[in-house]
Design a protein around this motif. Structure first.
Motif, PDB file in Angstrom:
ATOM      1  N   ARG A 181       0.816  -1.221   0.000  1.00 37.72           N
ATOM      2  CA  ARG A 181       0.000   0.000   0.000  1.00 37.72           C
ATOM      3  C   ARG A 181       0.848   1.269   0.000  1.00 37.72           C
ATOM      4  O   ARG A 181       0.498   2.261  -0.609  1.00 37.72           O
ATOM      5  CB  ARG A 181      -0.877  -0.042   1.261  1.00 37.72           C
ATOM      6  N   ILE A 212       1.632  -6.601 -13.266  1.00 37.74           N
ATOM      7  CA  ILE A 212       0.601  -6.412 -14.297  1.00 37.74           C
ATOM      8  C   ILE A 212       0.477  -7.644 -15.188  1.00 37.74           C
ATOM      9  O   ILE A 212      -0.497  -7.791 -15.909  1.00 37.74           O
ATOM     10  CB  ILE A 212       0.842  -5.145 -15.167  1.00 37.74           C
ATOM     11  N   TYR A 261      11.255  -3.696  -5.231  1.00 42.73           N
ATOM     12  CA  TYR A 261      11.246  -2.676  -4.184  1.00 42.73           C
ATOM     13  C   TYR A 261      10.749  -1.362  -4.777  1.00 42.73           C
ATOM     14  O   TYR A 261      11.291  -0.881  -5.770  1.00 42.73           O
ATOM     15  CB  TYR A 261      12.635  -2.510  -3.581  1.00 42.73           C
ATOM     16  N   VAL A 277      13.149   0.845  -1.886  1.00 43.10           N
ATOM     17  CA  VAL A 277      14.523   0.979  -2.370  1.00 43.10           C
ATOM     18  C   VAL A 277      15.347   1.825  -1.402  1.00 43.10           C
ATOM     19  O   VAL A 277      16.538   1.575  -1.189  1.00 43.10           O
ATOM     20  CB  VAL A 277      14.557   1.560  -3.815  1.00 43.10           C
ATOM     21  N   VAL A 311      11.407   9.578  -8.117  1.00 43.93           N
ATOM     22  CA  VAL A 311      11.484   8.547  -7.071  1.00 43.93           C
ATOM     23  C   VAL A 311      12.316   7.389  -7.620  1.00 43.93           C
ATOM     24  O   VAL A 311      12.525   7.280  -8.826  1.00 43.93           O
ATOM     25  CB  VAL A 311      10.093   8.031  -6.643  1.00 43.93           C
ATOM     26  N   GLY A 312      12.763   6.523  -6.709  1.00 45.73           N
ATOM     27  CA  GLY A 312      13.580   5.381  -7.112  1.00 45.73           C
ATOM     28  C   GLY A 312      12.799   4.087  -7.108  1.00 45.73           C
ATOM     29  O   GLY A 312      11.678   3.997  -6.609  1.00 45.73           O
ATOM     30  N   LEU A 313      13.385   3.065  -7.700  1.00 47.87           N
ATOM     31  CA  LEU A 313      12.855   1.696  -7.690  1.00 47.87           C
ATOM     32  C   LEU A 313      14.043   0.738  -7.650  1.00 47.87           C
ATOM     33  O   LEU A 313      15.161   1.119  -7.981  1.00 47.87           O
ATOM     34  CB  LEU A 313      12.083   1.390  -8.973  1.00 47.87           C
ATOM     35  N   GLY A 340      11.536  -2.790 -15.889  1.00 48.14           N
ATOM     36  CA  GLY A 340      11.098  -2.877 -14.501  1.00 48.14           C
ATOM     37  C   GLY A 340      10.396  -1.609 -14.048  1.00 48.14           C
ATOM     38  O   GLY A 340       9.525  -1.636 -13.170  1.00 48.14           O
ATOM     39  N   VAL A 369       6.677  -1.482 -16.053  1.00 45.84           N
ATOM     40  CA  VAL A 369       5.625  -2.372 -15.525  1.00 45.84           C
ATOM     41  C   VAL A 369       5.186  -1.945 -14.118  1.00 45.84           C
ATOM     42  O   VAL A 369       4.139  -2.385 -13.646  1.00 45.84           O
ATOM     43  CB  VAL A 369       6.045  -3.869 -15.533  1.00 45.84           C
ATOM     44  N   ASN A 370       5.969  -1.092 -13.451  1.00 48.73           N
ATOM     45  CA  ASN A 370       5.572  -0.581 -12.137  1.00 48.73           C
ATOM     46  C   ASN A 370       4.994   0.835 -12.195  1.00 48.73           C
ATOM     47  O   ASN A 370       4.779   1.454 -11.145  1.00 48.73           O
ATOM     48  CB  ASN A 370       6.768  -0.588 -11.177  1.00 48.73           C
ATOM     49  N   ASN A 399       1.832   1.154 -10.161  1.00 49.87           N
ATOM     50  CA  ASN A 399       2.149   0.999  -8.735  1.00 49.87           C
ATOM     51  C   ASN A 399       2.739   2.282  -8.150  1.00 49.87           C
ATOM     52  O   ASN A 399       2.402   2.679  -7.038  1.00 49.87           O
ATOM     53  CB  ASN A 399       3.174  -0.130  -8.535  1.00 49.87           C
ATOM     54  N   VAL A 400       3.632   2.890  -8.887  1.00 50.85           N
ATOM     55  CA  VAL A 400       4.266   4.119  -8.390  1.00 50.85           C
ATOM     56  C   VAL A 400       3.251   5.251  -8.340  1.00 50.85           C
ATOM     57  O   VAL A 400       3.175   5.996  -7.359  1.00 50.85           O
ATOM     58  CB  VAL A 400       5.491   4.496  -9.249  1.00 50.85           C
ATOM     59  N   THR A 439       0.930   4.711  -5.272  1.00 56.25           N
ATOM     60  CA  THR A 439       1.494   4.809  -3.923  1.00 56.25           C
ATOM     61  C   THR A 439       2.128   6.166  -3.651  1.00 56.25           C
ATOM     62  O   THR A 439       2.252   6.543  -2.495  1.00 56.25           O
ATOM     63  CB  THR A 439       2.534   3.695  -3.666  1.00 56.25           C
ATOM     64  N   THR A 440       2.543   6.885  -4.690  1.00 54.23           N
ATOM     65  CA  THR A 440       3.211   8.178  -4.432  1.00 54.23           C
ATOM     66  C   THR A 440       2.340   9.365  -4.804  1.00 54.23           C
ATOM     67  O   THR A 440       2.641  10.485  -4.425  1.00 54.23           O
ATOM     68  CB  THR A 440       4.515   8.316  -5.235  1.00 54.23           C
ATOM     69  N   ARG A 441       1.276   9.129  -5.547  1.00 53.90           N
ATOM     70  CA  ARG A 441       0.390  10.187  -6.041  1.00 53.90           C
ATOM     71  C   ARG A 441       1.162  11.312  -6.731  1.00 53.90           C
ATOM     72  O   ARG A 441       0.884  12.500  -6.536  1.00 53.90           O
ATOM     73  CB  ARG A 441      -0.461  10.732  -4.888  1.00 53.90           C
ATOM     74  N   LEU A 478      -2.670   1.824 -18.019  1.00 59.82           N
ATOM     75  CA  LEU A 478      -1.418   2.503 -17.647  1.00 59.82           C
ATOM     76  C   LEU A 478      -1.464   3.972 -18.062  1.00 59.82           C
ATOM     77  O   LEU A 478      -0.487   4.531 -18.543  1.00 59.82           O
ATOM     78  CB  LEU A 478      -0.218   1.792 -18.291  1.00 59.82           C
TER      79      LEU A 478
END
Lengths: 453, 453
Positions: free
Chosen positions: A19, A29, A39, A44, B66-68, B152, B155-156, B159-160, B163-165, B287
């Motif tokens: 979350r 996906i 991460y 991360v 932001v990082g991943l 990577g 595909v995220n 998600n980013v 979670t980060t708006r 997406l």
């Protein structure tokens, strides 16, 4: 088997991690890839903080350690010498009916747990991932993804000796990815096929190995405490004789009380001279150390504290996770050690308009020079506190309309939820002092009470 | 095609890197593994410094990034969607006589360059390393080692966002290993099969992409300068129409003047909406980004500054390498930027006995709290200066017998070789000031001249 402070379940940790952008299922996906994890933006940062804390304590702060960063794909002979080609395997059985495959040593019956069918005799299945270098897929081009970083250290032993002129005792440390084609994975990031290790090979004179072994047990326990893991959730467990690898003189696990019970966080082994002798034999190279006092070549013994980055991150998350009653609600808070928290401070303006927002931006830009600092202006202040609690930010700084008058801000402590009004002038150094756990000398006269909240 | 400052050859760089513990051939005791490399005790530090400088500048210091940290093994469908399964390949020909294999597009004749034999028609050879997940090696268990970290990130994307708006424009950065089964490798760590990338995917509104593309060209050039690479050794080269990938609107390489000539250090591409559209199509996931002002869902365009860690390390080493006449000798010195140098200071006692060595240890233990600090007491002081010059340590601090009387030490500057006597009291802050390039306010009255050396 349950955790001390409250009923933490793995589901709660996974849910919060998902979350808040700590950890996502890999390739989500596309339905995810079994037991591979990505991460996220906060994950991360926490992972970098864990790795940097280890590197600082184990490499930079010590005179007797150096680092390495060796390749994941190594020469296949490395894995013959290390014993991984012949011995790094699990016994597998196949169901003759449904064709499913199982680990023989995990079965409790002699029939297939899936369909009840008859099982084959166990066969050894190697846990190393195999690939091919170059365009031809034949025996000569086989390569393996390393199942541990340790061998990269052993094969560079002579290189490190020659270039650093280290004397015994000294150690070599490395952080990096390893891969194991595990049949049984699970417990979130506890056991996955792709994982990251923090490994030390500490070389000592034979005869001094038992003393150094004890030293490293204590040293490594202390390190886990230093990043905030509670002592009562850590314990040492000595391997039984029948668990020990044939070359190991002794081995302990540092176990952590995970939600699924006590499990290995780090293994510390006395590997004697097994590895260097194996590589000297297989490569034909001299991997001895010349002892100038005794005037003789010796094969050092090695103590190996071998830790998992992902397991440490999981332990840190579990250990920090708290649910506390707060008025009529439950407050979820990650009580992360400041050195591990992704953000050290969050700046929260009470208005999105000038001039409040200008001051907030100014405070943000000053703080971020010293620490990773979040800026959050969305939703109510109560919600924002909750959000920062959940991601483990130690301090929140609120800028309000009074700030325009008195040049002061409200600082809120994550754990006690106490709030203190503080002049902007002393904000950065007060937070620095709180984060470092040290009293700071440069506060203005009478300013020490700002450290008391 | 030759470097500006002196005749740097790759051989000299490889030799120094080997001799001083920067970079070793991987699995060297087994004869090495073609074009795989291990970073030694100094190499791992320089590599960490490069990566940390990138992370600090690209992630921590920016509000819009932001990082991943995503996994190396991803779902095979990722590589179908990205086009890597069908399109990431080189045309190969085999010699019908000697059976050797060659890249068709590298041949200048129609016969085998080895034996003159007849060649087959070109066939496509995929550059992704293939492996199998689980115990069965069949089509269903195929997995690939990622050939780039970028996918990577794509595909995220959702998600980013969730979670980060974050709002457009914003970017996601990642550092990590990638693998390409290259046929033609070489030029030391410039092109190897296992390498590390620093990649950014910066998402913008369509129509704003060209502005942001120009922004990132400049931003990334500035970053390379900020870690000490000389501007005259960097240039931008626009891809010709026939070089561009079919989906790319535009692409530039940042090239560095390596010993073998101008070569790619980083690629910066305007990839338009290709990647997000592909993954949305193949995964069936949404997406898009919801633009609250325009009240519409849009597929962002993406600008991709994609850099190689190993290439940056190589550029840093080449750029810092100098041979200078010094009396009757040639002095070899790595003029590394202080932020990149493995050690910032070296402490060199002129005696190995008490009480000189006690003071030296004390100075060492104070300095190392602030910076990575070497301690070297072996051989003559001249040799030690040479050694620190070769590994690029900006400052050497010599403790001699006079130190016992005057509590002062001699500080030597790596580049100018000038020496200055300085009280131990101001040593740490003077060096900190020199390293940061800032004048320091806390020096005692009249102490500014300590910064002038």
């Amino acid at each position: 088997m349950e955790n001390n402070n409250n009923k933490i379940t793995m589901e709660k940790i996974v849910s919060l991690a998902r979350r808040r952008g700590y950890i996502f299922p890999s390739s989500e996906i596309y339905g995810g890839l079994s037991s591979c994890w990505d991460y996220g933006p906060l994950g991360v940062e926490i992972k970098r903080n864990v790795k940097n804390a280890w590197w600082q304590a184990m490499i930079h702060n010590r005179d007797d350690m150096v680092g390495l960063d060796t390749s994941i794909i190594m020469h296949p002979k490395v894995w013959e010498a290390s014993g991984h080609v012949s011995g790094f395997s699990d016994p597998m059985v196949d169901c003759m009916d449904c064709k499913q495959r199982f680990r023989a040593d995990h079965l409790t019956t002699e029939n297939c747990p899936n369909c009840g069918g008859k099982l084959t005799q166990p066969r050894q299945f190697n846990l190393m991932f195999k690939t091919f270098i170059g365009p031809v897929e034949d025996q000569a081009s086989i390569a393996y993804l390393r199942p541990e970083t340790a061998q990269g250290i052993f094969v560079n032993f002579a290189n490190v000796l020659n270039t650093t002129r280290k004397k015994l005792p000294f150690g070599i440390g490395q952080i990096g990815k390893s891969f194991r084609n595990e049949i049984t994975t699970g417990n979130f990031i506890f056991r996955s096929r792709e994982f990251e290790q923090m490994e030390i090979e500490f070389f000592v004179k034979p005869g001094e190995d038992e003393t150094w072994f004890k030293y490293w047990l204590e040293e490594r326990l202390n390190w886990f405490s230093s990043i905030g893991i509670k002592k009562e959730n850590l314990k040492l467990r000595q391997h039984r004789k029948d668990e020990l690898a044939h070359y190991a003189k002794d081995c302990y696990d540092i176990e952590y009380l995970f939600p699924m019970g006590w499990s290995e966080l780090e293994g510390i082994a006395n590997r004697a001279d097994f590895d260097l002798k194996q590589h000297a034999h297989h490569s034909g190279n001299d991997l001895t150390f010349f002892d100038e006092q005794a005037k003789e070549h010796i094969v050092p013994f090695v103590i190996e504290p071998s830790s998992g980055v992902d397991r440490t991150v999981l332990a840190v998350l579990c250990d920090a996770y708290c649910e506390e009653p707060d008025k009529d609600e439950i407050r979820t808070v990650l009580k992360l050690h400041p050195s591990i928290a992704p953000y050290k401070v969050a700046v929260l303006p009470l208005s999105r308009k000038e001039p409040v927002v200008n001051v907030a931006h100014e405070v943000h830009s000053v703080l971020r020079k010293s620490f990773p600092t979040a800026y959050d202006d969305a939703q109510s202040i109560g919600r924002r506190y909750r959000r920062q609690d959940e991601i483990g930010t130690p301090y929140c700084v609120t800028i309000d309309f009074d700030t325009l008058e008195d040049n002061s801000v409200t600082v809120r402590d994550r754990d006690s939820m106490r709030q203190l009004r503080m002049p902007i002038d002393v904000l950065c150094q007060s937070i620095a002092a709180k984060l470092s756990g040290e009293l700071f000398e440069v506060l203005p006269p009478g300013g020490k009470h700002w450290l008391g909240f």
